[in-house]
Design an enzyme around this catalytic site. Structure first.
Site, PDB file in Angstrom:
ATOM      1  N   ILE A 259       4.886   0.276   4.456  1.00 49.48           N
ATOM      2  CA  ILE A 259       5.998   0.968   5.117  1.00 49.48           C
ATOM      3  C   ILE A 259       5.872   2.473   4.833  1.00 49.48           C
ATOM      4  CG2 ILE A 259       8.507   1.173   5.275  1.00 49.48           C
ATOM      5  CD1 ILE A 259       8.602  -1.713   4.060  1.00 49.48           C
TER       6      ILE A 259
ATOM      7  N   GLY B 109       2.170   5.624   8.076  1.00 49.21           N
ATOM      8  CA  GLY B 109       1.786   6.388   9.257  1.00 49.21           C
ATOM      9  C   GLY B 109       0.942   5.613  10.247  1.00 49.21           C
ATOM     10  N   LYS B 110       0.954   4.285  10.151  1.00 46.45           N
ATOM     11  CA  LYS B 110       0.099   3.462  11.020  1.00 46.45           C
ATOM     12  C   LYS B 110       0.465   3.593  12.491  1.00 46.45           C
ATOM     13  CE  LYS B 110       2.883  -0.514   9.556  1.00 46.45           C
ATOM     14  NZ  LYS B 110       3.623   0.247   8.499  1.00 46.45           N
TER      15      LYS B 110
ATOM     16  N   THR C  20       1.884   6.234  13.989  1.00 42.55           N
ATOM     17  CA  THR C  20       1.464   7.556  14.441  1.00 42.55           C
ATOM     18  C   THR C  20      -0.034   7.592  14.706  1.00 42.55           C
ATOM     19  OG1 THR C  20       3.254   8.606  13.190  1.00 42.55           O
ATOM     20  CG2 THR C  20       1.400  10.002  13.833  1.00 42.55           C
TER      21      THR C  20
ATOM     22  N   ASP D  40      -0.598  -1.363  15.995  1.00 43.01           N
ATOM     23  CA  ASP D  40      -0.164  -0.797  14.718  1.00 43.01           C
ATOM     24  C   ASP D  40       0.276  -1.885  13.732  1.00 43.01           C
ATOM     25  OD1 ASP D  40       2.297  -1.555  15.781  1.00 43.01           O
ATOM     26  OD2 ASP D  40       3.310   0.312  15.234  1.00 43.01           O
TER      27      ASP D  40
END
Length: 381
Positions: free
Chosen positions: A187, A190-191, A193, A260
């Site tokens: 958590i 930045g996955k 993004t 993601d």
């Protein structure tokens, strides 16, 4: 999640090894301004407005998160780094590199040091011919003409010749050879993004987890013991349906599919949040779904240390995440590490991004793309 801006640059050189000059400039733009998406053919034009050696000219499409003023500052710095010396003399002069901003989205900019679109572009064939090659759906926001129309109406009849091509860094990137890539992380890593940015740059189909739409999520953070099981079952059903539907359409997309998340995260989080008897029931359902879900060709895990994750979570300010503890994040990271051990090593890439910021720093983003390229075996370590 920041949407990138579409930047078009015109490049020219008439000193030294002209092709080398352009390649160096494009490499620096790729690292310091934005991702170079495509490059026009290379043309030779006579010097414009003065007697000198002929120029090599091209145009490039760039995706950037920088503002126009940041772009002009960085391109001037690149010109200086490559040896261009700007003087106060008027008129044109020979130069080792010239980088001009032609367009920035459909924006109109009129500032002391910057005018966009370039005010003379419609008068110059050495600008328009390469621009047409990029085949953009861009329309000049003032003249209301696309690049083909601008070239058709241009009065400049200068003769020129095609002298070659240049290859962008993304053109032969091995990501293009894959079907399905999963970007994962704890958590706040930045996955989402990163997934969004790669999808834009590679024209890939993107899959994003709709966690914000889960009606049980706010309830779970208020009363975890009561809502943990319906929350995890709801997430599992949504992830399975989304991945199954989208991954069944591989052949419909020009490029690969990038997500993601991957469905296995459901088991990782469920193991932490559910009681033992609930988890056993949950795993029975999960195992059935997991067998039927396509596996990623590449699984990228973005690792950040716990302090950085907590900092990122605080910055994005989601109220339902305000009570997430470092201990909980450590458990999640451990679960991901255990999962990655079960995957074929050639399909797993762990990248430590604790000291990176691939939004603020273009070089950090390029570093991640290079790590993926190395993992896929086309770049020497």
């Amino acid at each position: 999640m920041n949407t990138q801006n579409r930047l078009v640059l015109s490049l020219g050189t008439n000193q030294g090894d002209k092709k080398v000059n352009l390649n160096k400039a494009i490499d620096l733009i790729h690292k310091e301004v934005g991702t170079v998406i495509s490059i026009s053919s290379l043309y030779e034009f006579p010097a414009w407005g003065f007697e000198s050696e002929p120029f090599f000219n091209c145009a490039i499409l760039v995706h950037t998160l920088l503002s126009p003023q940041q772009v002009i500052a960085n391109t001037l710095a690149i010109e200086k780094e490559l040896g261009r010396i700007r003087t106060k003399q008027t008129g044109y002069a020979a130069r080792i590199i010239d980088i001009d901003i032609l367009a920035y989205n459909e924006a109109i900019v009129n500032e002391a040091n910057l005018t966009i679109p370039h005010p003379l572009m419609q008068e110059r064939r050495f600008v328009l011919q390469p621009l047409v090659d990029l085949q953009l759906d861009w329309v000049h926001p003032i003249l209301k003409k696309n690049s083909v129309q601008l070239l058709r109406d241009c009065l400049d009849e200068t003769t020129f010749q095609h002298v070659g091509t240049l290859t962008s860094k993304l053109e032969n990137h091995p990501l293009k050879q894959l079907n399905f890539v999963a970007i994962e992380g704890n958590i706040g890593a930045g996955k989402t993004t990163l997934t969004h940015r790669i999808a834009e740059d590679f024209n890939a189909k993107s899959i994003f987890e709709g966690f914000a739409d889960n009606p049980f999520l706010p309830k779970f953070y208020q009363d975890a013991s009561r809502y943990a099981f319906p929350l995890e079952m709801s997430f599992l059903a949504d992830r399975y349906a989304q991945l199954s539907d989208d991954l069944a359409q591989f052949d419909l997309f020009k490029e690969f599919i990038i997500a993601d998340y991957y469905i296995f995260k459901s088991l990782i989080f469920a193991q932490i949040t559910l009681e033992e008897d609930e988890f056993r029931l949950y795993q029975q359902v999960f195992d059935i779904m997991y067998k039927e879900t396509p596996k990623p060709d590449l699984y990228v895990f973005l690792y950040q240390n716990t302090d950085r994750l907590l900092e990122n979570i605080h910055k994005r300010g989601r109220s339902y995440e305000s009570d997430i503890s470092g201990q909980y994040l450590d458990q999640v990271t451990k679960g991901y590490f255990n999962f990655m051990k079960t995957l074929p090593t050639e399909k797993v890439l762990l990248i430590d991004i604790s000291d990176l910021d691939f939004v603020a720093n273009q070089a950090d983003y390029i570093y991640i793309l290079n790590q993926i390229e190395k993992k896929l075996g086309t770049v020497d370590s």
